[in-house]
Design an enzyme around this catalytic site. Sequence first.
Site, mmCIF file in Angstrom:
data_model
loop_
_atom_site.group_PDB
_atom_site.id
_atom_site.type_symbol
_atom_site.label_atom_id
_atom_site.label_comp_id
_atom_site.label_asym_id
_atom_site.label_seq_id
_atom_site.Cartn_x
_atom_site.Cartn_y
_atom_site.Cartn_z
ATOM 1 N N ASP A 65 -9.434 -63.146 37.936
ATOM 2 C CA ASP A 65 -9.568 -64.296 37.163
ATOM 3 C C ASP A 65 -11.043 -64.349 36.835
ATOM 4 O O ASP A 65 -11.898 -64.110 37.126
ATOM 5 C CB ASP A 65 -9.124 -65.454 38.235
ATOM 6 C CG ASP A 65 -9.101 -66.526 37.622
ATOM 7 O OD1 ASP A 65 -8.941 -66.772 36.672
ATOM 8 O OD2 ASP A 65 -9.672 -67.617 38.450
ATOM 9 N N ASP A 97 -12.409 -68.132 35.641
ATOM 10 C CA ASP A 97 -13.018 -69.352 35.878
ATOM 11 C C ASP A 97 -13.016 -69.510 37.736
ATOM 12 O O ASP A 97 -12.181 -69.479 38.192
ATOM 13 C CB ASP A 97 -12.525 -70.616 35.504
ATOM 14 C CG ASP A 97 -12.543 -70.746 34.059
ATOM 15 O OD1 ASP A 97 -13.478 -70.328 33.646
ATOM 16 O OD2 ASP A 97 -11.596 -70.859 33.612
HETATM 17 MG MG MG Z 1 -9.814 -69.639 38.528
#
Ligand code: MG
Length: 193
Positions: free
Chosen positions: A26, A28
């Site tokens: 992922d 962020d």
């Molecule tokens: Mg995230």
Amino acid sequence: MKLSIFLYIIKAEENGGIMVKRIAIDMDEVMADFVPKQLTVYNRDYNENLTLEDLQGKKLRELRPDIKDGLRKYLMDPTFFRDLEVMKDSQEVIRELSESFEIFITTAAMEVPASFTAKYEWLKEHFGFLNDMNFVFCGDKSIIRADYLIDDNARHFKTFMGQGILYTAPHNINLTGYVRVNNWQDVRKYFLG
Ligand SMILES: [Mg+2]
């Protein structure tokens, strides 16, 4: 050629040639340090002085539900994600992992469509050693087929077929019952020992 090696090659070809394990990562709060930027713009515009301490166990939108729409507006700015700081050690560790694993960057960018260009440019600038064909801008992550998913949002693990690895972020600090890594050196240890 030894029979066992021969059979191994046949087996690998049956699997579509996939011999290396695949890690989905992922963006962020895992690769890109989202929260400090969010706090900076929020404190500036709302005359507050919130710190990471205030966000232990919750997201800013949960702490300030009354201004949820205002917070959402920040993300609609197409440049918001462009200058996020890179998480410490993530470049080195992902580069190292990419020598033994297949790396895919999987971000639920459909939640913030305005972020596409900034996220792409950010990845090219800071993770230029990755193949951009391995960038996956998705919505529901259940579509991701990988052996591992490193993410700060545990909800993605519910439908993920592989091993979820929770990357520590202020909002998830109190969650239990997951394989957890606190930083990129922990990730390194988990995969490379
Ligand atoms: Mg995230």
